[in-house]
Design an enzyme around this catalytic site. Structure first.
Site, PDB file in Angstrom:
ATOM      1  N   TYR A 124      30.307  83.588  42.987  1.00  0.00           N
ATOM      2  CA  TYR A 124      31.377  84.548  42.717  1.00  0.00           C
ATOM      3  C   TYR A 124      31.441  85.606  43.806  1.00  0.00           C
ATOM      4  CZ  TYR A 124      34.139  88.175  40.445  1.00  0.00           C
ATOM      5  OH  TYR A 124      35.090  89.131  40.172  1.00  0.00           O
ATOM      6  N   SER A 163      36.740  92.101  44.899  1.00  0.00           N
ATOM      7  CA  SER A 163      35.765  92.791  44.054  1.00  0.00           C
ATOM      8  C   SER A 163      34.806  93.553  44.946  1.00  0.00           C
ATOM      9  CB  SER A 163      34.989  91.785  43.201  1.00  0.00           C
ATOM     10  OG  SER A 163      33.867  92.404  42.578  1.00  0.00           O
TER      11      SER A 163
END
Length: 264
Positions: free
Chosen positions: A156, A143
């Protein structure tokens, strides 16, 4: 499961919806047979039937919860023993909301198991199998928050930074083996991950949200071009190349003992 006219088997985790489901469709169109992995058996079966009918390929489904070690070990063994598998899409992952200081640590432990431990074990198994065959590709879905951890949940973001670093190191380890490694760093992508993680994405400006199909198409174009890192939402690839160049310039300075003088 494999046939001569096909390119081998692509194993896709998190394949029942979102990015994983689109990877499955795009790879089927490229002539790959498929091994689809996810927790939702019914959705996998429906997807498999559509893919077989549309592309004339062989599709196997495997129900697995990759937050559970036993399921990861079974899939890992499959990767090590099935020489027909030539592509791994390490896509399964989960996000989290809230501050680390008051987080549900059991939830974060499951996130780490899925986003880090399972990704590592499957990448290791694929690297061993593909190196033996002298071919194959490992696609790890990271990401853009790996590059901007301040913008999102701490755990995350850290998990995706790990995936990026793992891919870069693994690529160096596999140099000359015939095995390709790619880390894909999507920006905000329209998938179910938000609601599953309890995150309200409605406030994100529409211009910042990429459709999952566009994201996967850009990622596969990057794979075709041999990119180690693909950022589908980045308009100018030169910006990433400049970042890499700056990192390489910095690297020699990190080992200079004389640098310690600035702390005295």
């Amino acid at each position: 499961m494999n046939s001569a006219k096909h390119q081998g088997v692509a194993l896709v985790t998190g394949a029942s919806s979102g990015i994983g489901a689109i990877y499955a469709e795009r790879l089927a169109a490229r002539g790959f047979d498929l091994l689809l992995v996810a927790r939702d058996q019914e959705r996998l079966e429906i997807a498999a039937t559509k893919l077989r009918d549309a592309h004339g390929i062989q599709v196997e489904v495997l129900k697995a919860d990759l937050t559970q070690k036993d399921d990861v070990l079974k899939l890992e063994q499959r990767l090590r023993s099935d020489s027909g598998i030539s592509l791994l899409v390490n896509n399964a992952g989960v996000a989290a909301d809230g501050l680390l200081a008051n987080a549900d640590l059991d939830q974060l432990e499951r996130l780490i198991q899925l986003n880090i431990t399972a990704v590592t074990r499957l990448a290791s198994a694929a690297a061993a199998s593909f190196t033996k065959a002298g071919r194959g590709a490992i696609i790890n879905i990271a990401s853009v928050v790996a590059l901007f951890p301040e913008r999102f949940n701490a755990t995350y973001s850290a998990s995706k930074a790990y995936v990026l670093s793992l891919s870069q190191s693994l690529n160096a380890e596999l140099e000359g083996t015939g095995v390709q490694v790619q880390a894909v760093l999507p920006g905000v992508t329209r998938t179910e991950i938000w609601e599953r993680s309890g995150i309200d994405a409605s406030g994100i400006p529409a211009a910042m949200v990429m459709e999952a199909g566009e994201m996967v198409d850009a990622a596969l174009a990057g794979l075709d071009q041999g990119e180690l890192i693909t950022i589908p939402s980045l308009p100018d690839a030169g910006d990433w190349q400049a970042f890499v160049a700056a990192r390489h310039v910095l690297a020699p300075n990190l080992s200079h003992s004389s640098a310690a003088q600035r702390y005295k």
